[in-house]
Scaffold this active site. Structure first.
Site, PDB file in Angstrom:
ATOM      1  N   ASN A  10      -9.991 -49.814  30.957  1.00  0.00           N
ATOM      2  CA  ASN A  10      -8.868 -49.267  31.728  1.00  0.00           C
ATOM      3  C   ASN A  10      -9.234 -49.431  33.204  1.00  0.00           C
ATOM      4  O   ASN A  10     -10.070 -48.700  33.722  1.00  0.00           O
ATOM      5  CB  ASN A  10      -8.677 -47.783  31.354  1.00  0.00           C
ATOM      6  CG  ASN A  10      -7.634 -47.107  32.224  1.00  0.00           C
ATOM      7  OD1 ASN A  10      -6.933 -47.762  33.007  1.00  0.00           O
ATOM      8  ND2 ASN A  10      -7.530 -45.793  32.091  1.00  0.00           N
ATOM      9  N   TRP A  11      -8.600 -50.410  33.835  1.00  0.00           N
ATOM     10  CA  TRP A  11      -8.964 -50.703  35.231  1.00  0.00           C
ATOM     11  C   TRP A  11      -8.363 -49.698  36.217  1.00  0.00           C
ATOM     12  O   TRP A  11      -8.653 -49.748  37.398  1.00  0.00           O
ATOM     13  CB  TRP A  11      -8.525 -52.132  35.584  1.00  0.00           C
ATOM     14  CG  TRP A  11      -9.467 -53.188  35.067  1.00  0.00           C
ATOM     15  CD1 TRP A  11     -10.513 -53.000  34.207  1.00  0.00           C
ATOM     16  CD2 TRP A  11      -9.464 -54.592  35.377  1.00  0.00           C
ATOM     17  NE1 TRP A  11     -11.150 -54.184  33.959  1.00  0.00           N
ATOM     18  CE2 TRP A  11     -10.528 -55.185  34.673  1.00  0.00           C
ATOM     19  CE3 TRP A  11      -8.653 -55.402  36.176  1.00  0.00           C
ATOM     20  CZ2 TRP A  11     -10.819 -56.555  34.756  1.00  0.00           C
ATOM     21  CZ3 TRP A  11      -8.934 -56.769  36.257  1.00  0.00           C
ATOM     22  CH2 TRP A  11     -10.005 -57.329  35.551  1.00  0.00           C
ATOM     23  N   LYS A  12      -7.497 -48.830  35.723  1.00  0.00           N
ATOM     24  CA  LYS A  12      -6.847 -47.835  36.595  1.00  0.00           C
ATOM     25  C   LYS A  12      -6.258 -48.543  37.820  1.00  0.00           C
ATOM     26  O   LYS A  12      -5.773 -49.658  37.698  1.00  0.00           O
ATOM     27  CB  LYS A  12      -7.844 -46.721  36.952  1.00  0.00           C
ATOM     28  CG  LYS A  12      -8.494 -46.128  35.690  1.00  0.00           C
ATOM     29  CD  LYS A  12      -9.250 -44.868  35.918  1.00  0.00           C
ATOM     30  CE  LYS A  12      -9.809 -44.363  34.589  1.00  0.00           C
ATOM     31  NZ  LYS A  12     -10.489 -43.089  34.682  1.00  0.00           N
ATOM     32  N   HIS A  93      -2.763 -40.652  29.333  1.00  0.00           N
ATOM     33  CA  HIS A  93      -4.065 -40.504  29.980  1.00  0.00           C
ATOM     34  C   HIS A  93      -4.065 -39.224  30.812  1.00  0.00           C
ATOM     35  O   HIS A  93      -3.044 -38.858  31.403  1.00  0.00           O
ATOM     36  CB  HIS A  93      -4.341 -41.723  30.874  1.00  0.00           C
ATOM     37  CG  HIS A  93      -5.770 -41.779  31.334  1.00  0.00           C
ATOM     38  ND1 HIS A  93      -6.256 -40.977  32.341  1.00  0.00           N
ATOM     39  CD2 HIS A  93      -6.820 -42.518  30.897  1.00  0.00           C
ATOM     40  CE1 HIS A  93      -7.542 -41.229  32.506  1.00  0.00           C
ATOM     41  NE2 HIS A  93      -7.917 -42.159  31.645  1.00  0.00           N
ATOM     42  N   GLU A  95      -5.109 -38.608  33.640  1.00  0.00           N
ATOM     43  CA  GLU A  95      -4.713 -38.803  35.048  1.00  0.00           C
ATOM     44  C   GLU A  95      -3.192 -38.861  35.182  1.00  0.00           C
ATOM     45  O   GLU A  95      -2.647 -38.468  36.211  1.00  0.00           O
ATOM     46  CB  GLU A  95      -5.398 -40.056  35.612  1.00  0.00           C
ATOM     47  CG  GLU A  95      -6.882 -39.791  35.855  1.00  0.00           C
ATOM     48  CD  GLU A  95      -7.786 -41.004  35.774  1.00  0.00           C
ATOM     49  OE1 GLU A  95      -7.284 -42.141  35.802  1.00  0.00           O
ATOM     50  OE2 GLU A  95      -9.011 -40.806  35.659  1.00  0.00           O
ATOM     51  N   GLU A 168     -10.750 -38.375  25.303  1.00  0.00           N
ATOM     52  CA  GLU A 168     -11.424 -38.454  26.604  1.00  0.00           C
ATOM     53  C   GLU A 168     -11.518 -37.059  27.217  1.00  0.00           C
ATOM     54  O   GLU A 168     -10.532 -36.570  27.801  1.00  0.00           O
ATOM     55  CB  GLU A 168     -10.619 -39.339  27.558  1.00  0.00           C
ATOM     56  CG  GLU A 168     -10.435 -40.757  27.087  1.00  0.00           C
ATOM     57  CD  GLU A 168     -10.111 -41.696  28.241  1.00  0.00           C
ATOM     58  OE1 GLU A 168     -10.895 -42.636  28.462  1.00  0.00           O
ATOM     59  OE2 GLU A 168      -9.104 -41.490  28.944  1.00  0.00           O
ATOM     60  N   GLY A 174     -15.360 -40.319  34.812  1.00  0.00           N
ATOM     61  CA  GLY A 174     -15.806 -40.681  36.155  1.00  0.00           C
ATOM     62  C   GLY A 174     -16.863 -39.752  36.739  1.00  0.00           C
ATOM     63  O   GLY A 174     -17.121 -39.773  37.937  1.00  0.00           O
ATOM     64  N   SER A 214     -17.218 -41.815  31.008  1.00  0.00           N
ATOM     65  CA  SER A 214     -18.550 -42.233  31.482  1.00  0.00           C
ATOM     66  C   SER A 214     -19.329 -43.059  30.460  1.00  0.00           C
ATOM     67  O   SER A 214     -20.554 -42.959  30.368  1.00  0.00           O
ATOM     68  CB  SER A 214     -19.371 -41.016  31.929  1.00  0.00           C
ATOM     69  OG  SER A 214     -18.731 -40.380  33.029  1.00  0.00           O
ATOM     70  N   GLY A 235     -13.577 -46.795  31.784  1.00  0.00           N
ATOM     71  CA  GLY A 235     -13.009 -46.891  33.122  1.00  0.00           C
ATOM     72  C   GLY A 235     -13.926 -47.693  34.035  1.00  0.00           C
ATOM     73  O   GLY A 235     -13.957 -48.933  33.991  1.00  0.00           O
ATOM     74  N   GLY A 236     -14.702 -46.993  34.849  1.00  0.00           N
ATOM     75  CA  GLY A 236     -15.533 -47.628  35.878  1.00  0.00           C
ATOM     76  C   GLY A 236     -16.361 -48.810  35.382  1.00  0.00           C
ATOM     77  O   GLY A 236     -16.419 -49.861  36.036  1.00  0.00           O
TER      78      GLY A 236
HETATM   79  P1  13P Z   1     -14.803 -43.645  33.178  1.00  0.00           P
HETATM   80  O1  13P Z   1     -15.361 -44.596  32.154  1.00  0.00           O
HETATM   81  O2  13P Z   1     -14.808 -44.185  34.573  1.00  0.00           O
HETATM   82  O3  13P Z   1     -15.407 -42.276  33.045  1.00  0.00           O
HETATM   83  O4  13P Z   1     -13.240 -43.460  32.824  1.00  0.00           O
HETATM   84  C1  13P Z   1     -12.869 -43.162  31.531  1.00  0.00           C
HETATM   85  C2  13P Z   1     -11.408 -43.291  31.430  1.00  0.00           C
HETATM   86  O5  13P Z   1     -10.664 -42.492  31.991  1.00  0.00           O
HETATM   87  C3  13P Z   1     -10.869 -44.425  30.661  1.00  0.00           C
HETATM   88  O6  13P Z   1      -9.504 -44.276  30.416  1.00  0.00           O
END
Ligand code: 13P
Length: 257
Positions: A10-12, A93, A95, A168, A174, A214, A235-236
């Site tokens: 997920n590149w956000k 998600h 967010e 999640e 993050g 994470s 994510g990251g």
């Molecule tokens: P991180 O891997 O950066 O913690 O993000 C997880 C995430 O929100 C994937 O959708």
């Protein structure tokens, strides 16, 4: 047959066309690791460019609107995602829930719209730190899922191909903190039981449940070897081919062991 581990990036809100070379590298590496299913959800602007480049990986979106079209400035429909080459959409998600006030019923409407447009869905759930500390994480997540999971009217539908759930914990996103494997196993077991009660053993036992929060190459093997973990939503660490494919390789190894 058990499904392949599913590793989704997920590149956000990261990525311009300069990131296409990273997507290409991920795609080439995924061709060498066919035991793992690899996909990425870049920003909308990169869905079509990644789709054109990719031979192996699927590309998807991070959200969609529940209507097909209309006066919704700034929104995008599931049909548009599909038209751009998207094969799946991440929905619910945390967010989106936090920053855009998305509710479970809205997420369910989006899930129905996405399925109608022929997309696969990854439906997210997870608790805040406060909810976990109060001992209500499991009941919170089950309530979220019961209210947001789609109904499949057609019994011939291959539900486990179309639906993936991602757990999640919000406090792990993050932050560098991850849930313990005991907590992950407990939550995924509860989600599995819920999926079986909703969709029956045949489908519910096969739906993949991803863990997100994470996940990195260093902790991926342990997390992915946990009971009922069918992959990871990353994510990251999905923003570079090196770290993302490090996670995919750990998934392949967990599969072999
Ligand atoms: P991180 O891997 O950066 O913690 O993000 C997880 C995430 O929100 C994937 O959708």
């Amino acid at each position: 047959m058990p499904k392949r581990p599913y590793i989704v990036g997920n590149w956000k809100m990261h990525g311009t066309r300069a990131m296409l070379s990273e997507a290409r590298t991920i795609d080439r590496a995924a061709q060498r690791h066919m035991k793992v299913e690899v996909a990425i959800a870049p920003p909308y602007t990169l869905i079509h460019p990644v789709h054109r480049e990719a031979e192996q990986i699927a590309v998807g979106a991070q959200d969609c609107h529940h209507e097909e079209s209309g006066a919704h400035t700034g929104d995008i429909s599931a049909a548009m995602v599909a038209d751009a080459g998207g094969k799946f959409v991440i929905l619910g998600h945390s967010e989106r829930r936090q920053n855009h006030g998305e509710t479970d019923s809205e997420i369910k409407a989006k899930a129905d719209a996405a399925l109608n447009a022929g997309l696969r869905i990854i439906l997210c759930c997870g608790e805040s730190e406060k909810t976990r500390d109060s001992g209500k994480a499991v009941s919170h997540v089950k309530k979220q899922l019961k209210a947001s999971l789609p109904q499949f009217e057609d019994s011939s539908e291959d539900i486990s191909e179309r639906l993936t759930v991602a757990y999640e914990p919000i406090w792990a996103i993050g932050t560098g903190k991850t849930a313990t494997t005991d907590d992950i196993a407990e939550m995924h077991g509860e989600i599995r039981a819920l999926l079986i009660s909703l969709y029956g053993e045949e489908h519910g036992a096969e739906v993949r449940i991803l863990y997100g929060g994470s996940v990195k190459p260093e902790n991926a093997a342990e997390i992915l070897a946990t009971q009922d973990v069918g992959g990871a939503l990353v994510g990251g660490a999905s923003l570079t081919a090196d770290s993302f494919m490090g996670i995919a390789m750990a998934a392949g190894e967990a599969e072999e062991s």
